[in-house]
Enzyme design. Structure first.
Site, PDB file in Angstrom:
ATOM      1  N   CYS A 183       0.838  -1.203   0.000  1.00  0.00           N
ATOM      2  CA  CYS A 183       0.000   0.000   0.000  1.00  0.00           C
ATOM      3  C   CYS A 183       0.871   1.251   0.000  1.00  0.00           C
ATOM      4  O   CYS A 183       1.763   1.400   0.833  1.00  0.00           O
ATOM      5  CB  CYS A 183      -0.953  -0.011   1.181  1.00  0.00           C
ATOM      6  SG  CYS A 183      -2.404  -1.009   0.816  1.00  0.00           S
ATOM      7  N   CYS A 198       3.455  -0.089 -38.733  1.00  0.00           N
ATOM      8  CA  CYS A 198       3.617   0.393 -37.352  1.00  0.00           C
ATOM      9  C   CYS A 198       2.401   0.090 -36.480  1.00  0.00           C
ATOM     10  O   CYS A 198       2.488   0.065 -35.264  1.00  0.00           O
ATOM     11  CB  CYS A 198       3.915   1.889 -37.327  1.00  0.00           C
ATOM     12  SG  CYS A 198       2.502   2.917 -37.762  1.00  0.00           S
ATOM     13  N   CYS A 225      -8.291   3.267 -35.663  1.00  0.00           N
ATOM     14  CA  CYS A 225      -9.516   2.964 -36.422  1.00  0.00           C
ATOM     15  C   CYS A 225     -10.663   2.651 -35.450  1.00  0.00           C
ATOM     16  O   CYS A 225     -10.514   1.828 -34.555  1.00  0.00           O
ATOM     17  CB  CYS A 225      -9.282   1.759 -37.338  1.00  0.00           C
ATOM     18  SG  CYS A 225     -10.781   1.289 -38.243  1.00  0.00           S
ATOM     19  N   CYS A 281     -14.964  -0.322 -43.900  1.00  0.00           N
ATOM     20  CA  CYS A 281     -14.501   1.060 -43.731  1.00  0.00           C
ATOM     21  C   CYS A 281     -15.683   2.043 -43.748  1.00  0.00           C
ATOM     22  O   CYS A 281     -16.564   1.952 -44.608  1.00  0.00           O
ATOM     23  CB  CYS A 281     -13.511   1.397 -44.848  1.00  0.00           C
ATOM     24  SG  CYS A 281     -12.897   3.088 -44.752  1.00  0.00           S
ATOM     25  N   ASN A 303       0.031  -4.392  -6.257  1.00  0.00           N
ATOM     26  CA  ASN A 303      -0.755  -3.493  -5.434  1.00  0.00           C
ATOM     27  C   ASN A 303      -0.912  -2.188  -6.234  1.00  0.00           C
ATOM     28  O   ASN A 303      -0.543  -2.137  -7.405  1.00  0.00           O
ATOM     29  CB  ASN A 303      -0.067  -3.264  -4.074  1.00  0.00           C
ATOM     30  CG  ASN A 303      -1.089  -2.957  -2.982  1.00  0.00           C
ATOM     31  OD1 ASN A 303      -1.969  -2.112  -3.176  1.00  0.00           O
ATOM     32  ND2 ASN A 303      -0.990  -3.615  -1.854  1.00  0.00           N
TER      33      ASN A 303
HETATM   34  C1  LIG Z   1     -10.310   0.969  -2.059  1.00  0.00           C
HETATM   35  C2  LIG Z   1      -9.175   0.012  -2.114  1.00  0.00           C
HETATM   36  C3  LIG Z   1      -8.640  -0.475  -0.944  1.00  0.00           C
HETATM   37  C4  LIG Z   1      -7.577  -1.372  -0.982  1.00  0.00           C
HETATM   38  N1  LIG Z   1      -7.093  -1.883   0.164  1.00  0.00           N
HETATM   39  C5  LIG Z   1      -6.095  -2.793   0.140  1.00  0.00           C
HETATM   40  C6  LIG Z   1      -5.646  -3.408   1.328  1.00  0.00           C
HETATM   41  O1  LIG Z   1      -6.146  -3.150   2.426  1.00  0.00           O
HETATM   42  N2  LIG Z   1      -4.635  -4.305   1.228  1.00  0.00           N
HETATM   43  C7  LIG Z   1      -4.063  -4.640   0.047  1.00  0.00           C
HETATM   44  O2  LIG Z   1      -3.152  -5.477   0.012  1.00  0.00           O
HETATM   45  N3  LIG Z   1      -4.488  -4.088  -1.100  1.00  0.00           N
HETATM   46  C8  LIG Z   1      -5.494  -3.180  -1.085  1.00  0.00           C
HETATM   47  N4  LIG Z   1      -5.961  -2.656  -2.260  1.00  0.00           N
HETATM   48  C9  LIG Z   1      -5.314  -3.039  -3.529  1.00  0.00           C
HETATM   49  C10 LIG Z   1      -6.046  -4.211  -4.206  1.00  0.00           C
HETATM   50  O3  LIG Z   1      -6.026  -5.362  -3.409  1.00  0.00           O
HETATM   51  C11 LIG Z   1      -5.408  -4.534  -5.564  1.00  0.00           C
HETATM   52  O4  LIG Z   1      -4.066  -4.915  -5.370  1.00  0.00           O
HETATM   53  C12 LIG Z   1      -5.441  -3.366  -6.537  1.00  0.00           C
HETATM   54  O5  LIG Z   1      -6.654  -2.667  -6.409  1.00  0.00           O
HETATM   55  C13 LIG Z   1      -5.266  -3.825  -7.994  1.00  0.00           C
HETATM   56  O6  LIG Z   1      -6.309  -4.656  -8.409  1.00  0.00           O
HETATM   57  P1  LIG Z   1      -7.561  -4.124  -9.298  1.00  0.00           P
HETATM   58  O7  LIG Z   1      -6.996  -3.423 -10.475  1.00  0.00           O
HETATM   59  O8  LIG Z   1      -8.364  -5.347  -9.609  1.00  0.00           O
HETATM   60  O9  LIG Z   1      -8.319  -3.168  -8.415  1.00  0.00           O
HETATM   61  C14 LIG Z   1      -7.031  -1.766  -2.227  1.00  0.00           C
HETATM   62  C15 LIG Z   1      -7.588  -1.266  -3.403  1.00  0.00           C
HETATM   63  C16 LIG Z   1      -8.646  -0.397  -3.362  1.00  0.00           C
HETATM   64  C17 LIG Z   1      -9.261   0.109  -4.632  1.00  0.00           C
END
Ligand SMILES: Cc1cc2nc3c(=O)[nH]c(=O)nc-3n(C[C@H](O)[C@H](O)[C@H](O)COP(=O)(O)O)c2cc1C
Length: 433
Positions: free
Chosen positions: A139, A383, A390, A347, A204
């Site tokens: 986090c 490329c 499109c 198209c 995360n």
């Molecule tokens: C509101 C919110 C709270 C989150 N809280 C935690 C958490 O407490 N612990 C954790 O490991 N990840 C936390 N995450 C991260 C998610 O577990 C995850 O790794 C991240 O959102 C990517 O996944 P996603 O794209 O499916 O959301 C949180 C994400 C969100 C959006």
């Protein structure tokens, strides 16, 4: 019918779809409804150590980026770990595991960086009979300022040290959750492996400011006129997550280390992509927060149908299947030649391909007075920009030229694709040897 059951580092679940540690998994009420809907497992919202309560902001905690159709593409949050009392969470975890023995229940943890704190919480978690722990070294806000979360995840030595403590004080399988806010994702993964982790999970959230309010000049979400960076997730982060998963899967140091893939998984296709790049399970957060727990039906049905169509009988057969095809740029076959082709029946004469190619690319598309657009093979370098801009799916495609034919742009013969890596015309052949 394809068998979706998964055994990830000894943790069994009826399908590979787990809810990631976040609000959808923060209490019994949510997790039970998720299991009723069909989710294979959950990682419980991160628990902290006993002590002063965790206090969240009381203003908006989420920011967002939308597509033109107002579909949520990216979500940003400044939320902390669970703010519910530890004993309430532990009691509920124990109850849920008892009631749902066939589902994976992993407990996410984040406590101060000292051995006693880890030892104490692990004892509590072990009592719940949960299937494993996930160490939240990811986090990027709120807790990292207190020396936890990504403050640990950005220092490989700390990751190794804490993982070692966890493995020495617990028999539970241990997943180390990695932060993407780092230059080289392989380093923390290697550290987790050295510390004895059974698996890594990633990603995360990514440090982000999603928008600035142009009246108050404050980043959003805004709390009383001020804002702080948050963690970015959702469909927008999937490409970054896929690359990081792939980097770990193909690195000789971490090859074979089980991976739980996270980041923007919204459809069964997203999930399969993660699996083919090495993920044994996938975790979902934003998609569940956007569309609700019911999306599990489409995830499982889609995966099952895909596996049946392709003749896969178990999820394991998919895991890592694309890894041998990820290479470094120097090994790409420069003797492979493709040309753009416009399907005139599809198209709509919008001219986007022409504008993009003429102004910013290779001037390889012609426009007739009656707005017919055609590719000039002697200018096209394939490329892909025309395909990308499109608005009509499959209207412009990239067609590989047959071996032995002559590329009208270079006058060279399209050559031996298979042996390009060691081909004498390959400037990188020496480096590749
Ligand atoms: C509101 C919110 C709270 C989150 N809280 C935690 C958490 O407490 N612990 C954790 O490991 N990840 C936390 N995450 C991260 C998610 O577990 C995850 O790794 C991240 O959102 C990517 O996944 P996603 O794209 O499916 O959301 C949180 C994400 C969100 C959006």
């Amino acid at each position: 019918m394809a068998n979706l059951t998964t055994n990830f580092i000894g943790i069994k679940s009826p399908n590979p779809f787990w809810l990631a540690s976040a609000p959808p998994t923060d209490k019994e009420y949510n997790v039970v409804r998720a299991f009723k809907a069909g989710w294979g497992g959950v990682v419980w919202k991160t628990l902290g150590a006993e002590g002063p309560p965790v206090v969240n902001v009381n203003g908006p905690r989420y920011g967002a980026v939308w597509g033109a159709d107002r579909r949520l593409l990216g979500l940003n949050n400044i939320e902390l770990i669970t703010d519910r009392p530890l004993e309430v969470n532990l009691r509920e975890i124990k109850q849920v595991k008892r009631d749902w023995p066939d589902r994976a229940l992993v407990v996410s943890l984040m406590v101060p960086c000292d051995e006693e704190s880890w030892k104490a919480i692990l004892r509590h978690v072990e009592d719940t009979e949960a299937d494993g722990v996930e160490l939240n070294f990811g986090c990027p806000h709120g807790m990292s300022e207190r020396g936890m979360g990504s403050a640990v995840g950005q220092v490989p030595e700390y990751i190794e040290m804490v993982t070692r403590w966890v493995k020495s004080h617990s028999r539970m399988p241990c997943i180390v959750k990695l932060t993407p806010n780092i230059a080289d994702i392989r380093k923390p993964a290697e550290a987790a492996k050295r510390g004895g982790a059974d698996a890594v999970s990633l990603i995360n959230t990514i440090n982000s400011i999603t928008s600035v309010n142009l009246d108050t000049f404050s980043p959003e979400p805004m709390i009383d006129g001020k804002g702080a960076h948050g963690g970015y997730c959702g469909p927008a982060v999937k490409p970054i997550a896929l690359n990081m998963v792939a980097e770990i899967a193909r690195s000789p140091e971490t090859h074979g280390l089980p991976i739980s893939g996270i980041g923007g998984v919204t459809t069964w296709r997203d999930a399969v992509e993660f699996m083919t790049l090495g993920a044994g399970t996938v975790q979902v957060c934003t998609a569940a927060m956007t569309y609700g727990f019911g999306i599990i039906k489409e995830l499982t049905a889609g995966l099952s149908q895909y596996m049946d169509e392709k003749g896969f009988t178990s999820v394991d057969q998919l895991v890592g299947r694309a890894v041998p095809n990820i290479t470094d740029w120097q090994y790409l076959n420069l003797n492979y030649v493709a040309k753009a082709k416009i399907n005139q029946d599809l198209c709509i004469s919008c001219g986007r391909c022409y504008a993009a190619c003429e102004d910013t690319s290779h001037q390889a598309i012609s426009m007739s007075p009656d707005r017919k657009f055609e590719v000039m093979d002697d200018e096209c370098v394939a490329c892909n920009l025309c395909v990308n801009v499109c608005p009509v799916a499959d209207c412009i495609t990239m067609e590989p030229m047959a071996k032995g034919s002559v590329d009208p742009r270079t006058g060279e013969t399209v050559g031996d694709y298979a042996n390009w890596t060691t081909h004498p015309n390959n400037p990188m052949a020496k480096a590749a040897e």
